[in-house]
Design an enzyme around this catalytic site. Sequence first.
Site, short mmCIF file in Angstrom:
data_model
loop_
_atom_site.label_atom_id
_atom_site.label_comp_id
_atom_site.label_asym_id
_atom_site.label_seq_id
_atom_site.Cartn_x
_atom_site.Cartn_y
_atom_site.Cartn_z
N ILE A 73 0.95 -1.21 -0.10
CA ILE A 73 0.05 -0.18 0.15
C ILE A 73 0.93 1.16 -0.04
O ILE A 73 0.71 2.23 -0.84
CB ILE A 73 -0.99 0.03 1.06
N PRO A 133 15.88 -1.34 3.78
CA PRO A 133 15.40 -0.90 2.40
C PRO A 133 14.84 -1.77 1.46
O PRO A 133 14.83 -2.93 1.59
CB PRO A 133 16.72 -0.61 1.72
N SER A 165 4.21 5.98 15.58
CA SER A 165 3.64 7.18 15.03
C SER A 165 4.70 8.34 15.03
O SER A 165 5.52 8.35 15.77
CB SER A 165 2.39 7.30 15.71
N HIS A 190 -13.43 4.46 8.04
CA HIS A 190 -12.68 3.38 7.59
C HIS A 190 -12.99 2.82 6.47
O HIS A 190 -13.94 1.67 6.25
CB HIS A 190 -12.88 2.08 8.73
N ILE A 191 -13.03 3.74 5.35
CA ILE A 191 -13.62 3.32 3.95
C ILE A 191 -12.39 3.06 3.16
O ILE A 191 -12.59 3.27 1.96
CB ILE A 191 -14.61 4.53 3.68
N SER A 195 -11.02 0.54 2.12
CA SER A 195 -11.50 -0.45 1.03
C SER A 195 -12.75 -0.18 0.28
O SER A 195 -13.21 -1.19 -0.38
CB SER A 195 -11.34 -1.76 1.42
#
Length: 333
Positions: free
Chosen positions: A188, A211, A240, A299-300, A302
């Site tokens: 992703i 890497p 984070s 939470h959209i 997908s």
Amino acid sequence: MFVISNLSKFNLNKSVSKRLISTRAMFSSKSDFKVFATQPIPTEAELILKSNNVELIINQKTPLDRRILLENVKGIDGLFCTLNEKIDNQVIEACGPNLKVIGTCSVGYDHINLDECRKRNIQVGYTPGVLTDASAELAVGLLLNTSRRISEAIAAAKSGEWADWKIMWMCGRGLAGSNVGIFGLGRIGLAVANRLKNFQVNKIIYHNRKPSEEASKHGYEYVDLDTLLENSDFLIVACSATSSIFVNISRGSVVNQKDLCSALKDGLIAAAGLDVTTPEPLPLDHELFKLKNCYITPHICSAEVNTRVKMAVITATNIVNAFHKKPLLHQID
């Protein structure tokens, strides 16, 4: 309310039966397996299950009440679930000894007690690799919305705040010439980077455990975490940290939301775009919803038609393969 594909086992009046039959393809009344789906699923997934002599029980009312879940999983061979349901010891015990497979229509599987499944030799299938493009598109959308203050500007127009044209009113930050940092350059993250390079960014830097050869081919620069945080104008978590603009499409749990609130209020972070939170859904009175520089989507990641259909088809296929003692397309060990 539930829709039962094998109507012959129930004493339904003709009008009800006709109504149910008209919305479902008819298959042989003989069923070798019983599957409970926790919510309506795409027709393509239904057909896979029904054409394999599965009696399919579909919950039509969401959110699914825990009591209803426990009542309707008794004696099933397979469970078609989502991230919404906590499949813990109590649910697995309620299913009984016939339970052979749990198919979750998701990439995440924290909601399933895997240890209990292993103990009972229950196979668990999930749907990785399908939502890469959809997630990358949403990440870019959140980034643009957050950096250019699009939602804030739309709200201002609706509220009457839009008056005379002002030189610096609603000014955001552009991507051109900026440094974009990505924390977690997997499938992703790489898809996000490939889309963002077309915005004429200065460079894309990333941090992984090591890497990536694929990233090097595209000219993306591997850096340590401190360098990533110090040099990113925009930071995307695809795995984070703090930055001028923060976007999270991975897991809500990777972010300390209390600290994020403070950073947004104090100006340490200019704005944040979040598709994932803890918990989900986020309570309406949560502090993050009160901040004008925080944009939250439910939470959209997908939520693209073809992607969701593919996820459901993979889930159904995982279940059917388990019944026929074939390898699952994607199985959690």
